[in-house]
Design an enzyme around this catalytic site. Sequence first.
Site, PDB file in Angstrom:
ATOM      1  CG  ASP A  46      -0.322  -0.151   2.560  1.00 14.89           C
ATOM      2  OD1 ASP A  46       0.776  -0.276   2.609  1.00 14.89           O
ATOM      3  OD2 ASP A  46      -1.124   0.040   3.390  1.00 14.89           O
ATOM      4  CG  ASP A  85       0.382  -4.116   2.162  1.00 13.61           C
ATOM      5  OD1 ASP A  85       0.588  -5.030   2.870  1.00 13.61           O
ATOM      6  OD2 ASP A  85       1.169  -3.198   2.145  1.00 13.61           O
ATOM      7  CE  LYS A 115       3.059  -6.069   3.861  1.00 19.08           C
ATOM      8  NZ  LYS A 115       2.689  -4.765   4.734  1.00 19.08           N
ATOM      9  CD  GLU A 117       0.390  -1.323   8.465  1.00 16.26           C
ATOM     10  OE1 GLU A 117       0.064  -0.848   9.453  1.00 16.26           O
ATOM     11  OE2 GLU A 117       1.092  -1.087   7.357  1.00 16.26           O
ATOM     12  CD  GLU A 184       7.795  -0.366   7.135  1.00 14.69           C
ATOM     13  OE1 GLU A 184       6.565  -0.921   7.262  1.00 14.69           O
ATOM     14  OE2 GLU A 184       7.773   0.474   6.884  1.00 14.69           O
TER      15      GLU A 184
HETATM   16  O1  KIV Z   1       3.497  -1.067   1.825  1.00 14.93           O
HETATM   17  C1  KIV Z   1       4.569  -1.567   1.518  1.00 14.93           C
HETATM   18  O2  KIV Z   1       5.228  -1.347   0.645  1.00 14.93           O
HETATM   19  C2  KIV Z   1       5.272  -2.145   2.771  1.00 14.93           C
HETATM   20  C3  KIV Z   1       6.709  -1.892   2.954  1.00 14.93           C
HETATM   21  C4  KIV Z   1       6.959  -2.097   4.502  1.00 14.93           C
HETATM   22  C5  KIV Z   1       7.531  -3.060   2.315  1.00 14.93           C
HETATM   23  O3  KIV Z   1       4.600  -2.676   3.418  1.00 14.93           O
END
Ligand code: KIV
Length: 274
Positions: A46, A85, A115, A117, A184
């Site tokens: 994202d 993401d 993915k 968070e 991260e």
């Molecule tokens: O959105 C993104 O590019 C990420 C980075 C931390 C790789 O999550």
Amino acid sequence: MTKKVTVPDIRATKQNGNRFTLVTCYDYTSATMIEASDIEMILIGDSLGMIMLGYDGTVGVTIEDVVHYGKPVKRGAPSKFIIADMPFGSYNVSVEQGIISANRLFTGIGCDAVKLEGGKRSAGVIRGIVEAGIPVCGHIGLTPQTSSLMGGFKVQGKSIEAVEELLADAKAIEEAGAFLIMIEGVTAAGTQYIRKNIGIPIIGIGAGADCEVQALILHDMLGLYEWAPKFAKKFADLRPQIIDAFNTYHKEVVEGVFPSPEYSYNTKVEGLED
Ligand code: KIV
């Protein structure tokens, strides 16, 4: 071109010592170059909010944005393991909302995993998506979607208490069924401690060397973006070269150098005087 890695290959890195690399990607042409390289994994991040759309951060990116930018990546890099993401607002309402969003990425892009968070707070939605049949990568540490809660883009895991908190988040993600976890912007020692105490591999970005997978943002590592964080080594510095090329093109047109006959269609046209 490398053989496509699988979820079991990625899981196995925890024991076999293999190391993989990941870069972000948001377009077809870049994807074809990654496809031609030894890099194993791609993230349709994202971060496209900043890199492709000129936003200040990642909040504001929608699930349809990720699908839109993700489809050409899949076409350009069919042999890479692709993670997509889940943007802010696509999984924070309910487990059901998270599953619907993950389904949209999985079927719309044809990605291999999603993915999202958050540690403990995201464990329920991670479990739901995994039970729905979609591989999940967690993401902790400096989490851009909620960076305002951390007071901005600040390195995490600077005290033993903070590292223990991150470890508790990592364990919650693992217990929820994620096969991989991105860490991260965390101190190298903190990441090393977490890695020793969890059973799934880590993708590190700004998290030191002790990770099974290393990640970089494509525009940072190629020196294309205006700014890059300390951890982002520039493996090429293309931005000044591209600006030079724009200026040379402009100069040659203004001076009548380009296009020379070499770059013109010089076939004689019947009936036209020379
Ligand atoms: O959105 C993104 O590019 C990420 C980075 C931390 C790789 O999550």
